[in-house]
Design a protein around this motif. Structure first.
Motif, PDB file in Angstrom:
ATOM      1  N   GLN A  94       0.730  -1.273  -0.061  1.00  0.00           N
ATOM      2  CA  GLN A  94      -0.042   0.117   0.044  1.00  0.00           C
ATOM      3  C   GLN A  94       0.876   1.126   0.096  1.00  0.00           C
ATOM      4  N   THR A  95       0.683   1.988  -1.233  1.00  0.00           N
ATOM      5  CA  THR A  95       1.498   3.277  -1.120  1.00  0.00           C
ATOM      6  C   THR A  95       0.610   4.513  -0.470  1.00  0.00           C
ATOM      7  N   GLY A  96      -0.591   4.412  -0.091  1.00  0.00           N
ATOM      8  CA  GLY A  96      -1.266   5.507   0.572  1.00  0.00           C
ATOM      9  C   GLY A  96      -2.045   6.110  -0.514  1.00  0.00           C
ATOM     10  N   ALA A  97      -2.153   5.663  -1.751  1.00  0.00           N
ATOM     11  CA  ALA A  97      -3.012   6.177  -2.727  1.00  0.00           C
ATOM     12  C   ALA A  97      -4.441   5.653  -2.274  1.00  0.00           C
ATOM     13  N   ALA A  98      -5.458   6.724  -2.657  1.00  0.00           N
ATOM     14  CA  ALA A  98      -6.880   6.299  -2.571  1.00  0.00           C
ATOM     15  C   ALA A  98      -7.294   6.687  -3.927  1.00  0.00           C
ATOM     16  N   LEU A  99      -7.349   5.544  -4.877  1.00  0.00           N
ATOM     17  CA  LEU A  99      -7.764   5.710  -6.222  1.00  0.00           C
ATOM     18  C   LEU A  99      -9.181   6.444  -6.197  1.00  0.00           C
TER      19      LEU A  99
END
Length: 358
Positions: A94-99
């Motif tokens: 998990q990169t922290g992106a919230a697509l």
């Protein structure tokens, strides 16, 4: 020619603690990349896939799996735990992106995350936490709008590798299918620009990298390179253009002087039939379509895009985002499966070689 990566007969696809997974960048979330990743995990045992970890957004993948009625448990985890988790769940770094994208509908805010997925995947490999990188398709138009300055994956990966090594990197695109491998010397430029861009130095550099990586990554001891002509009939002694005699032939002679098994220029219209393919391990072509049309015609669903010349292994399915079918559940995962299998094999210098050699 050697079979690029035939399907193993059986496998448990069960990772062991300490195994290095293949890092998979999620790519354009509105395209079919996330779907074929989910389907590849479902086929992990039947297709004998190496453990892999997706660099992306776990929540997005969970929602997509539910939408498509795919029974894929998604588990956020670190790369070190991916191999052990792989048998029972799809690991996600998990990169922290919230697509924000929906199938077939890209969202402008996602572009920065798509680039970060690629960069993070490279970081994992170079840090020794992943064995190789497989990239899902990207939407270049969306990335350009967000300030992405590279023609595509290959050039961006070359820049990242150059930043890491501090030395010049020449990424080379190879298309590898079950019956044919091809490499274009010039890639994403207009056809009218090819003659001016084509140089003997570019051909020699491309062939050197091809010969080195075919030995290092594909276990081909003495790679045979068939070099195509640029013009019809390889110029026919200058009657149809002089480039084959003034650019291509001197490059081949220089390669032969270095001990590289290169021959040609071979007219492109006689280079790709079955008997001709038995004479070489890779065809070096002068421009994009000369290389891609034959390999895609022979195996559209099973061809893999491989980047040579990098200090790490990179593969990709040889298809685009296919927005028109995204979210319908009909995307074919064959090329992603082939890309993952080849990445694992290349990382071990163990791509199976079979078929007749003349």
């Amino acid at each position: 020619m050697p079979n690029s990566s035939p399907k193993p007969r059986s496998s448990t696809a069960r990772g062991r603690p300490g195994d290095l997974p293949v890092a998979v960048s999620l790519g354009e979330p509105a395209g079919i990349g996330p779907e074929v990743i989910l389907k590849a995990w479902l086929a992990r045992r039947e297709e004998a896939l190496p453990p892999f970890i997706v660099v992306g957004d776990a929540g997005f993948l969970k929602q997509l799996a539910e939408k498509l009625s795919l029974n894929v448990p998604v588990r956020p985890c670190e790369a070190e735990a991916a191999a052990e988790a792989f048998d029972s769940a799809l690991p996600v770094y998990q990169t922290g992106a919230a697509l924000k994208a929906a199938p077939g509908r890209p969202h402008a805010d996602d572009a920065v995350h798509v680039v970060e997925f690629i960069r993070t995947g490279v970081d994992l490999v170079l840090a020794g936490k992943a064995s190789a990188l497989t990239t899902a398709p990207i939407n270049k138009h969306a990335l350009y709008a967000a300030g992405f300055e590279h023609p595509g994956h290959t050039e961006f990966l070359g820049e990242l590798a150059q930043q890491h090594t501090g030395s010049t990197v020449h990424p080379v695109m190879m298309l590898a299918g079950p019956q044919l491998r091809t490499i274009p010397v010039t890639v994403h430029i207009a056809l009218k620009e090819v003659p001016a861009a084509l140089t003997a130095e570019a051909i020699v550099t491309t062939c050197r990298i091809a010969a080195k990586d075919l030995a290092a990554r594909f276990a081909i001891t003495a790679p045979r390179l068939a070099v195509s002509g640029l013009n019809p009939h390889a110029g026919e002694a200058g009657a149809m253009g002089k480039e084959d005699d003034t650019i291509v032939r001197p490059a081949i002679e220089a390669l032969q002087g270095e001990g590289i098994d290169a021959f040609g220029p071979v007219p492109a219209d006689t280079l790709f039939h079955a008997a001709a393919r038995r004479r070489y391990d890779t065809a070096i072509c002068m421009y994009h379509d000369q290389a891609l049309i034959p390999v895609k015609t022979l195996a559209f669903d099973d061809t893999v895009n491989v980047t040579l010349g990098l200090p790490f292994v990179r593969t990709s399915p040889d298809h685009g985002t296919a927005f028109d079918i995204a979210g319908t559940g009909t995307a074919n995962p064959a090329s992603m499966i082939a890309a993952l299998r080849m990445a694992g094999a290349m990382a071990k210098n163990a791509v199976p070689v079979s078929g007749d050699r003349a």
